[in-house]
Design an enzyme around this catalytic site. Structure first.
Site, PDB file in Angstrom:
ATOM      1  N   CYS A  20      32.033  -8.822  48.324  1.00 40.32           N
ATOM      2  CA  CYS A  20      30.595  -8.509  48.314  1.00 40.32           C
ATOM      3  C   CYS A  20      30.685  -6.682  48.082  1.00 40.32           C
ATOM      4  CB  CYS A  20      29.912  -8.825  49.706  1.00 40.32           C
ATOM      5  SG  CYS A  20      31.006  -8.307  51.143  1.00 40.32           S
ATOM      6  N   ASP A 149      21.472  -9.299  48.231  1.00 44.17           N
ATOM      7  CA  ASP A 149      22.646  -9.932  48.572  1.00 44.17           C
ATOM      8  C   ASP A 149      23.708 -10.311  47.619  1.00 44.17           C
ATOM      9  OD1 ASP A 149      24.922 -11.610  49.710  1.00 44.17           O
ATOM     10  OD2 ASP A 149      23.110 -12.841  50.864  1.00 44.17           O
ATOM     11  N   HIS A 151      26.173 -11.990  47.495  1.00 44.30           N
ATOM     12  CA  HIS A 151      26.822 -13.171  47.612  1.00 44.30           C
ATOM     13  C   HIS A 151      26.485 -14.261  46.484  1.00 44.30           C
ATOM     14  CE1 HIS A 151      27.739 -11.199  51.306  1.00 44.30           C
ATOM     15  NE2 HIS A 151      29.126 -11.652  51.252  1.00 44.30           N
TER      16      HIS A 151
END
Length: 196
Positions: A20, A149, A151
């Site tokens: 990340c 995000d 991810h």
């Protein structure tokens, strides 16, 4: 959600790679490439993870064994890489455990209005890096951050899929981990739209 007081990133960016912290940094690099002249001819591509690791070893932030490892990076390493590859300074915004993210809403709003970039945010108890692409203050003075995000993996079929799977979402600042400190990296490069 009342949209009368929202500010978001200007321009576009891509998510590449793994980890990340690396992905958030790569997204910021993509945004920088699209919005400012790269420092060198080799800086016109989003750096891959080996390039990021090599730069951190070259500037002596990390030991030799870091190159080729699966060790994570954080906000400070992102600042070093952005400065080294693109000659773009970054402002560090540290939010202590005892502090409220909402207290920094004006600083974040001013950043998006003056620069329009993507912010990297990471902490200790909340160690998952995230991109911050906007801020919203409601009429009730509730503060939301537009979280990207890192991810997400794969290809999306529609933009709506990013929202339904919550890879891009408005998150109320009270929903962040209150026992975590946060470091934010604010690249000091104006978007082309704002620079024009």
């Amino acid at each position: 959600m009342d949209t009368s007081k929202w500010v978001v990133i200007r321009g576009s960016f891509e998510l590449n790679g793994w980890g990340c912290g690396y992905r958030t940094l790569q997204s910021i690099c993509s945004w920088i490439i699209q919005n400012g002249p790269p420092k060198t001819a080799s800086s016109d591509e989003v750096p891959n993870i080996p390039t990021i690791q090599q730069k951190l070893v070259e500037i002596k932030d990390k030991p030799e064994r870091f190159f080729g490892s699966r060790e994570w990076i954080g906000t400070l390493e992102a600042i070093y890489v952005i400065d080294t590859l693109y000659d773009v300074s970054c402002k560090v915004l540290h939010i202590a455990r005892s502090d409220s993210i909402a207290k920094h809403a004006d600083t974040l709003r001013d950043y998006f209005e003056q620069y329009g970039g993507l912010i990297m945010m990471g902490g200790d108890m909340d160690a998952a890096s995230k991109g911050i692409a906007g801020i919203h203050v409601s009429v009730d003075q509730d503060v939301y951050l537009l979280v990207v995000d890192p991810h997400f993996v794969g290809r999306i079929k529609t933009k709506e899929e990013l929202y339904t799977k919550q890879y891009v979402k408005w998150q109320k600042v009270e929903d962040f981990v209150d026992s975590s400190f946060y470091n934010l990296c604010l690249p000091m490069l104006k978007s082309r739209e704002l620079a024009a």
